[in-house]
Structures are given as C-alpha cells and as structure tokens.
Scaffold this motif. Structure first.
Motif, short mmCIF file in Angstrom:
data_model
loop_
_atom_site.label_atom_id
_atom_site.label_comp_id
_atom_site.label_asym_id
_atom_site.label_seq_id
_atom_site.Cartn_x
_atom_site.Cartn_y
_atom_site.Cartn_z
N GLU A 2 137.69 6.82 89.42
CA GLU A 2 136.66 6.17 88.70
C GLU A 2 135.48 7.13 88.46
N ALA A 3 134.91 7.23 87.27
CA ALA A 3 133.73 8.06 87.23
C ALA A 3 132.60 7.27 87.05
N VAL A 4 131.50 7.94 87.89
CA VAL A 4 130.35 7.19 88.36
C VAL A 4 129.16 7.95 88.08
N GLU A 5 127.99 7.56 87.45
CA GLU A 5 126.98 8.54 87.31
C GLU A 5 126.05 8.29 88.41
N GLY A 6 125.29 9.23 88.69
CA GLY A 6 124.08 9.22 89.60
C GLY A 6 124.70 9.51 90.96
N GLU A 7 125.87 10.22 91.22
CA GLU A 7 126.12 10.48 92.53
C GLU A 7 126.70 11.84 92.84
N ALA A 8 126.42 12.59 91.78
CA ALA A 8 126.75 14.13 91.84
C ALA A 8 126.00 14.84 92.94
N ALA A 9 126.37 15.85 93.14
CA ALA A 9 125.28 16.77 94.23
C ALA A 9 124.42 17.29 93.01
N PHE A 10 123.26 17.84 93.78
CA PHE A 10 122.11 18.57 92.47
C PHE A 10 122.87 19.48 91.92
N TYR A 11 123.61 20.42 92.28
CA TYR A 11 124.29 21.55 91.39
C TYR A 11 125.44 21.24 90.89
N GLY A 12 126.33 20.20 90.76
CA GLY A 12 127.27 19.98 89.92
C GLY A 12 128.18 18.72 90.56
N PRO A 13 129.14 18.58 89.56
CA PRO A 13 129.89 17.05 89.95
C PRO A 13 130.72 17.09 91.12
N LYS A 14 131.36 16.17 91.61
CA LYS A 14 132.14 16.19 92.80
C LYS A 14 133.19 15.18 92.87
N ILE A 15 134.04 15.37 93.46
CA ILE A 15 135.21 14.18 93.66
C ILE A 15 134.85 13.83 95.19
N ASP A 16 134.65 12.38 95.33
CA ASP A 16 134.50 11.90 96.65
C ASP A 16 135.64 10.94 97.16
N VAL A 17 136.23 11.01 98.10
CA VAL A 17 137.14 10.34 98.54
C VAL A 17 136.61 8.97 99.49
N GLN A 18 136.51 7.86 99.10
CA GLN A 18 135.77 6.64 99.59
C GLN A 18 136.54 5.85 100.61
N ILE A 19 135.99 5.49 101.58
CA ILE A 19 136.64 4.63 102.70
C ILE A 19 135.92 3.41 102.95
N ALA A 67 125.86 22.85 80.03
CA ALA A 67 127.10 23.40 79.77
C ALA A 67 127.88 23.90 81.32
N LEU A 68 127.05 23.93 82.30
CA LEU A 68 127.76 24.12 83.63
C LEU A 68 128.16 22.83 83.95
N TRP A 69 127.52 21.65 83.73
CA TRP A 69 128.26 20.32 84.21
C TRP A 69 129.30 20.05 83.54
N GLU A 70 129.43 20.09 82.13
CA GLU A 70 130.50 19.90 81.24
C GLU A 70 131.89 20.57 81.92
N ARG A 71 131.55 22.19 82.28
CA ARG A 71 132.62 23.03 82.48
C ARG A 71 133.19 22.57 83.84
N ALA A 72 132.36 22.34 84.75
CA ALA A 72 132.80 21.60 86.17
C ALA A 72 133.30 20.44 86.16
N THR A 73 133.21 19.59 85.35
CA THR A 73 133.50 18.28 85.45
C THR A 73 134.96 18.21 84.70
N GLY A 74 135.09 19.22 83.61
CA GLY A 74 136.61 19.29 83.10
C GLY A 74 137.23 20.05 83.98
N LEU A 75 137.11 20.92 84.88
CA LEU A 75 138.01 21.28 85.76
C LEU A 75 138.35 20.29 86.82
N LEU A 76 137.37 19.48 87.41
CA LEU A 76 137.75 18.37 88.40
C LEU A 76 138.60 17.60 87.85
#
Length: 406
Positions: A217-234, A196-205
């Motif tokens: 682009e959504a990519v699995e396996g790259e989140a922080a251990f405590y929640g999803p994140k937006i990564d700005v890639q260079i 539930a935590l992951w679903e709610r945080a992902t929806g807000l992002l």
C-alpha cells in the motif's frame, strides 16, 4: 498475544529505573541472552548473504549531520549537541552517515560492487515522553542496519534480495507481517526538495516489490527525509501497528558525501545507497517476540534451554554433571535442586524451559533422564547423551522443533 511490558518484567527480561531515565531500559541476564541470540542469528544470516560487518562510533560532529541532511530535516528528533574540545558533537540518530564515511575512506572499483556493509550499532533519538513504552519505543536503540553501495543497475536486485532476507528471517522467528507499506513524501519542508530524486527512487522500489511478489500500500507522509522506503509493518497485542523492517533506495546521501566508484570506462560514477534493516531495532524485535511467543521462545532463543531436576538430594551430583555436560555442548542449562521446592513446584517454575530432565534413583544409576518437553510431550526415559544430541540439534537448526529426530 501478550503484552510484552508486563510479561517481560514478570520473566525478568528487562527493567527500567527513573535514575536511568524514560525510554532507557536495561537488559537483565535472561533478556540479554535473548538479545545476544537474536543478534548472532542476524549476523549469521547477513554473512551468508554477502555482508561484511563494521563498528562505528555513536558520536559524530554536528558537521557530519549537516552534510547528511539530518541537521536540517531531522534535528527535532536528535539530542542537543555537546561541546567537546571546542567542537560540537552529537549522539547519532542513524548509522548511514557513518557508513558513507567508511565507504569513502578509500577508492572503489565497479568490480567490488555491490559492497554490502552491516552493523548492529547504537543510535539515539529524542522521543517525546508521551510515546515511550517498554521496549517498543525507546531513546537508546540498537539497530540492525546495513547499507549497500551499488550501481544503478544493481539497485533493484539488491532491494529485492533485502525483502527476501526479511521474509526468511520472519519465517524463522515466527513473525507475521501485517502489510508492506511504500512510504512516500508528504507536504511540507521535512523532505529533500528534489522531485526527480523521489520519482526515480520510488520507481526502483516498486520494481523491487514486484520482483519479490509482495503486495503493498502506498502511503504519503511516511518517507524518510531523503527518500522513499518500504516499511514492513507488524501489530502488537492491542492491534497497534508499527514498522519493524525497512528497505530504502537513496540517491541523496551519495551526492551529499560525494561518493563514487571507478567504472569500466576509468571515470568516476556515483553509487546508489540501499538502506535495509532485517529486524529493525533489537528492542522492538524482542518486544514483538515476547508477545508472539508468550515467553515460550523457540529453543535457540530461550534464555534457559534445559533445566535438570533431581528427585532428591541423593541425585544432586548426577544432576550437576548433566548440567556441566550440557553447557560443554553449548546448551544453556541450569540446575533446579530440591532446595527450590518440591519436584512439582520446580517443574511448574520451569514451564517455559524447552527441556526438563528429571533424574531419580533409577535414572542416576544408568546415566538417563526422564524428559518432559515444554509442549507437554514426554518422550520418556532416555540416555542423557541422546537428550543432549537432540536438544543441541534443535538449537542449532534455529527452528520451532522441540524434539529432533534421532
């Protein structure tokens, strides 16, 4: 683009020594100038956006990271604990647990939120030796970090504002994001088990990304251990991709640290914790800037902004006076006298300096200088006062312009 590992050493920006250890670079004077200018830029941008700055220690008790979840989910990337006075202390792998403690050090009202707390602070990660390289991947990290404590209704707007702050900084610094990644959890026990935590945080992002008009682009396996994140890639000179900036929405740590605020109903409520970093680690940011600009930094970032070159020893005193006046104006100016070689050799040696002021007999007699700009333009012979005003204006503007309007 250039390879920052080679160019950074050629320009004497940073170095390494086996006795300090792998992944522990030191900053030389010119590199320290670039770092300091970048840090001040970020602090100024954050202050303008309503952040307040704190300092917190780089050590914490092992218990702190057990509460935050780092010990269970991230200990492989942490340095071993040290015995100190019968207790175990650890070099911190991130700043968020410390900021959570600062937040809970006193009570908060909903009227104070969002509370934006920022820090340029050190952290340490036990990176494998095989992945270390230059400034891009290091073990001692100076992180531009911030945590926003807010209500659930404020979280999307705060995450969106963080994305916009990152975009403005990239425009000012000449950085191009190759993509935005929505980093989601993968399989395994690395991640906090709370669907539930992951679903709610992902929806807000996702809402924040849509509000900022940012494709991702959504990519699995790259989140922080405590929640999803937006990564700005260079991407670096070889096209290798890495993360520079991040935005995260965290429900986990406010729960673990029992954070709360007093709502309009007079009862306790749980805040949301938005993590964000505008330029990520200072080390990786400088590495990328070296490659993007090839060492020809914008005026405000340049280690030396003005070099003054007398044609002969007879103009030495006048040239030194110009340097003193420039430094008094806040410019980083240096003197390149005849003892450093012919005029042509000195001009070539200063090719990456934004402004070269050549002073011959005629210029010395009239408080003037023959100006050469780094991009090859020659505005001609100008009053020294005019040169200092224009150079100062460009430095203060923190843009890419070399010759400000009179």
């Amino acid at each position: 683009m250039y390879d920052h590992r080679r160019l950074g050493r050629e320009l004497e920006l940073f170095g390494t020594d086996p006795l300090m250890g792998a992944g522990l670079p030191y900053w030389l004077p010119d590199g320290a100038v670039v770092r300091h200018a970048l840090e001040e830029y970020v602090r100024d941008q954050e202050r303008a956006a309503g952040y307040r700055h704190v300092y917190s220690p780089v050590l914490g008790k092992r218990e702190l990271y057990e509460i935050s979840g780092h010990w269970d989910h991230y200990s492989d990337d942490m340095f071993p604990p040290m015995e100190l006075g019968g207790e175990e202390v650890v070099l911190r792998p991130s700043l968020c647990p410390h900021h959570a403690l600062i937040y809970r050090s006193r009570s908060h009202s909903y009227r104070e939120l969002p509370l934006r707390m920022a820090e340029l602070g050190g952290m340490y990660r036990s990176e494998p030796s095989g992945v270390l390289g230059g400034l891009t991947r290091v073990r001692s990290i100076q992180l531009n970090d911030a945590h926003i404590f807010c209500t659930l209704d404020q979280a999307v707007d705060e995450a969106r504002a963080a994305l916009e702050l990152i975009a403005r900084a990239y425009a000012d610094l000449g950085i191009r994001a190759v993509r935005h990644r929505l980093s989601l959890p993968g399989e395994g026990g690395k991640y906090v088990a709370d669907p539930a935590l992951w679903e709610r945080a992902t929806g807000l992002l996702k809402e924040a990304l849509a509000g900022a008009g940012v494709p991702y682009e959504a990519v699995e396996g790259e989140a922080a251990f405590y929640g999803p994140k937006i990564d700005v890639q260079i991407a670096d000179a070889a096209g290798r991709e890495s993360t520079l900036s991040t935005v995260q929405i965290d429900f986990h740590q406010p729960e673990r640290f029992d954070l709360h605020y007093i709502g309009p109903d007079g009862s306790r409520h749980r805040p949301v914790m938005v993590h964000r970093s505008v330029i990520g680690s200072v080390e990786r940011a400088v590495a990328h800037l070296i490659e993007v600009h090839g060492g020809a930094f914008p005026v405000w970032l340049a280690p030396v902004q003005l070099v003054v070159l007398p044609v002969s020893d007879a103009q030495e005193e006048r040239a030194l006076d110009v340097v003193r006046r420039a430094v008094a104006r806040g410019l980083r100016a240096e003197y390149a006298g005849c003892g450093q070689g012919s005029l042509g050799a000195r001009v070539r040696a200063a090719r990456l300096v934004p402004y070269q002021a050549v002073i011959g007999e005629k210029e010395a007699g009239g408080d003037r200088a023959a100006v050469r700009l780094r991009d090859g333009r020659r505005p001609g012979t100008v009053e020294v006062e005019d040169l200092l005003q224009r150079a100062g204006a460009c430095a203060r503007a923190r843009g890419g312009e070399l010759w400000a309007a009179a």
